[in-house]
Scaffold this active site. Structure first.
Site, PDB file in Angstrom:
ATOM      1  N   ASP A 123       0.856  -1.174   0.000  1.00 18.18           N
ATOM      2  CA  ASP A 123       0.000   0.000   0.000  1.00 18.18           C
ATOM      3  C   ASP A 123       0.900   1.234   0.000  1.00 18.18           C
ATOM      4  OD1 ASP A 123      -2.253   1.625   0.053  1.00 18.18           O
ATOM      5  OD2 ASP A 123      -3.273   0.415   1.563  1.00 18.18           O
ATOM      6  N   TYR A 124       0.298   2.385  -0.103  1.00 17.23           N
ATOM      7  CA  TYR A 124       0.990   3.661  -0.279  1.00 17.23           C
ATOM      8  C   TYR A 124       1.992   3.891   0.854  1.00 17.23           C
ATOM      9  CZ  TYR A 124       1.045   8.551  -2.008  1.00 17.23           C
ATOM     10  OH  TYR A 124       1.393   9.773  -2.549  1.00 17.23           O
TER      11      TYR A 124
END
Length: 767
Positions: free
Chosen positions: A309-310
């Site tokens: 994820d980011y």
């Protein structure tokens, strides 16, 4: 380009690089000797693949391995990097062959421009994979996923995904960061809006439908996208409903509650998975070998790739699991993360980790091959560019019609005292009040992509005016969604007093839901409850329309309002769909995919809880309950009303006794019922089947959903429905950590009805 041209890439890979079959991990023998550490993310990849996965394609992997042998270490590490497409260094990285994926671009010209740099100017010409958060529509905004789950019709999700894939694919996107399939018992968590509710069986059905809707039979097709099931795993269990928070969960609950939708998505062919932000029993999901390698690769045979994820890899440092960036890269890579989103620990520290023996070339090659495999299956080596002249720039009329139909199909009638609904289109005057009555942006909901900006939703006010053109329709907001200003309430009250009926549109703005949208109080925000009370005090007929992205606490609204319609965040045709239901063009048939608590103090409250040694008893203080609240939710899972009525009868279980060995060998149990429309209108019933183990080696939920069927019946019409139960339905997982399904002798009570409180029951005996 030097060394290897675009044409020679295609020649190396061959003409059939986009074959849709999946394959097991292939390790380049040339790289196997490098590195001194064990690689569980590679070594555990093949022992027990899920047999429902498609067969492998070794020819494709052999071609990819030949390409891999031409790559430098820097180019290999570059494939592991996903960056924002509008960043200043994206083009430079693509030109140097040091970029594998891109996110954030959503237009064909911009995507083609960056793709040309990668394909025509880099040494090897390996195309980029462009991804975007296409969650519930791209140009055509559909209802939020939680609303779609309320339809109890997985085809709703498949339609949304297919339309979105066609629109996004025309813009050059090949990958979506969806479906989000986190099961959650925590309505304070804003991301419940993105998922499919509190039940793993329901979420699994929607995971399959959404994955197949995005990917079709071959996601190299220009109107399809590679799916990314997220967030892996147990993100829905965050403590206190606070986003990004800790999860402490037993192995049996991990496997029985949180993992099933991901297994279903993998079995449906999901190309990729995204790791979750949370820890799992003290180990961050981005560095969790048990879930990323033992389960995903070892037990399920997953051969796609896992993306972080980011900045999730860098956040391993903040978690306290990694000492620095190099340690974070080592931990994530060896656990099983293959591509890093936005942060750059892999490319920054990869060569050092290889040199120090903390990362093996074998694991690096495995990650690169997984990424190249998805790119090949997405057709990028054959067709790296999109035809800009064919980019879809507006929702098609048929897609808007589908969005309207689906939005109405997702709505849930919670209350209808005195059959106030449906309203007559001949009504003389209607007052629309509430901050969401003439509000377009918030009807789109969270993660609404570019369509919500370019094509704002039809408002509820507009929908009512279009549906009842002869009526005098007035509007008064009364108050804002948040804040304490009550100065507008008198005008709303005056409008209600002057009207034959009032529609009160209240709920949550889109920014109060989704990522970062955790709320400690899940009642109506601001002074909206005061507005509802003021309208109720007029004594005039009114209906509350809820526009929201989570279960809300509505005890006061329920006590005051004669009729309540749950409309969720319904998308681009939301106002028209609300009017369709209010005026009876559509008979509501949705059911709640998550329990609505009476008070936030009950949270977490969910239907599939385990029993205690002292179940709640209102006549006994020393039982599991609150002294100041009735037991149970305000509205239970699976609940919903209709403008007609139904009767479910003639429950039969065949056979009523069966040996566990027969079930394990593939035998099934048939459960049959009859359902009849006993009311005056055609309508939809959702027939739901639940199981309860009377005794088991691991205490089981009081009920587990294991079948549902939404059917449309005319007045007086009756049909027979058959459910089939297999070993997977009656089995469960224990705490061994081996992934062994337990199917034990004993008595199982089967319940069938219109909600999780169904009381039509028969027993099944397993011998």
């Amino acid at each position: 380009m030097a060394d290897l041209t675009r044409r020679s890439v295609l020649k190396t890979l061959g003409a059939t690089v986009v074959a849709g079959a999946t394959a097991g991990a292939v390790v380049d023998p040339a790289g196997a000797a490098a590195g001194a550490v064990a690689d569980p993310a590679v070594a555990g990849a093949a022992p027990r693949p899920d047999l429902t996965r498609p067969t492998s394609d070794p020819a494709l992997d052999a071609r990819l391995a030949r390409l891999l042998r031409r790559m430098t270490v820097d180019e290999k590490l570059g494939q592991l990097q996903q960056s924002l497409g509008n960043s200043a260094d994206a083009a430079a990285a693509a030109r140097a062959g040091l970029l594998g994926g891109v996110l954030g671009l959503d237009a064909a010209a911009a995507i083609n421009a960056l793709q040309r740099v990668a394909v025509e100017e880099s040494r090897l010409g390996i195309p980029l994979l462009f991804g975007f958060d296409v969650i519930h529509g791209f140009l055509t905004t559909f209802p939020i996923p939680l609303a779609q789950a309320a339809s109890f019709d997985p085809e709703v999700a498949a339609t949304d995904a297919a339309v979105a894939a066609r629109e996004a694919g025309s813009a050059g996107l090949r990958w979506t960061f969806a479906p989000m399939i986190d099961v959650s018992h925590e309505p304070r968590w804003g991301r419940v809006a993105e998922g499919y509710g509190e039940d793993p069986y329901l979420a699994s059905a929607f995971a399959v439908a959404k994955t197949r809707g995005y990917q079709g039979g071959d996601y190299s097709a220009p109107d399809r996208l590679a799916a990314c099931a997220k967030h892996y795993v147990a993100y829905g269990g965050v403590e206190g409903g606070r986003d990004y928070n800790t999860v402490d969960v037993s192995e049996q609950r991990l496997r029985n509650l949180y993992l099933p939708p991901f297994r279903a998505a993998v079995r449906a062919g999901a190309a990729t998975l995204m790791a979750a932000f949370n820890t799992i029993n003290g180990v961050p999901a981005h560095g969790n070998r048990h879930t990323l390698t033992d389960v995903l690769r070892g037990e399920w045979g997953f051969d796609g790739f896992v993306v972080s994820d980011y900045t999730g890899v860098a956040e391993l440092i903040t978690h306290g699991a990694a000492a620095d960036g190099a340690d974070a890269a080592r931990l994530a890579l060896t656990a099983g993360v293959d591509m890093e989103m936005v942060s750059t620990e892999f490319v920054t520290h990869g060569k050092r980790l290889l040199a120090e023996g903390r990362l093996s070339m074998r694991r690096l090659d495995d990650a690169v091959l997984r990424i190249l495999r998805v790119k090949a299956r997405a057709g990028l080596f054959d067709r790296p560019y999109v035809d800009e002249s064919r980019e879809i720039t507006a929702p098609a009329p048929a897609d808007r019609a589908a969005a309207r139909r689906i939005a109405a199909r997702c709505m849930v009638l919670l209350k209808n005292t005195g059959a106030l609904l449906p309203l007559s289109t001949g009504v003389g005057s209607i007052a629309v009040v509430g901050p969401l009555g003439d509000n377009a942006p918030d009807l789109a909901g969270t993660w609404a992509a570019k369509g919500a900006r370019l094509f704002p939703p039809v408002t509820i006010l507009e929908g009512i005016r279009a549906t009842a053109p002869a009526a005098r329709v007035t509007y008064a907001a009364g108050c804002a969604v948040t804040g304490t200003d009550e100065s507008g309430i008198p005008a709303a009250v005056a409008a209600a007093r002057a009207a034959d009926v009032t529609v009160v549109a209240v709920g949550e703005s889109a920014d109060l839901t989704g990522e970062g949208g955790s709320r400690s109080d899940i009642g109506l925000p601001g002074v909206q409850a005061t507005l509802v009370s003021a309208i109720a005090a007029t004594g005039r007929p009114f209906v509350v329309v809820l526009v929201n992205g989570r279960p809300l606490t509505l005890a006061g609204v329920d006590a005051a309002a004669p009729a309540i319609l749950e409309a969720w965040h319904p998308g681009v045709e939301g106002g028209n769909a609300v009017a369709d239901v209010l005026f009876g063009a559509v008979n509501p048939g949705g059911r709640l995919p998550a329990s609505f608590p009476r008070d936030v103090g009950q949270v977490p409250i969910y239907y599939n809880h385990e029993n205690t040694g002292r179940p709640a008893d209102p006549n006994n203080r020393d039982t599991s309950k609150y002294l100041d609240l009735p037991d149970g939710p305000l509205y239970p899972f699976g609940y919903g009303l209709s403008y007609t009525t139904f009767a479910i009868s003639d429950l039969a279980v065949r056979p009523a006794r069966i040996a566990v060995a027969r079930l394990r060998a593939g035998a099934q149990v048939e459960v049959g019922v009859r359902v009849r429309n006993t009311g005056p209108r055609a309508g939809d019933e959702v027939v739901q089947l639940y199981l309860r183990h009377r005794a088991a080696s691991v205490v089981q939920p009081v009920r587990r959903l294991r079948g549902f069927r939404r059917v449309t019946l005319d007045p007086g019409q009756q049909i027979a429905i058959t459910f089939r139960l297999a070993a997977d339905d009656v089995g469960f997982y224990g705490n061994s950590g081996t992934g062994e399904l337990l199917v034990e002798p004993g008595v199982i009570d089967i319940f069938v009805g219109g909600s999780s409180t169904a009381d039509l029951t028969q027993s099944l005996v397993l011998t």
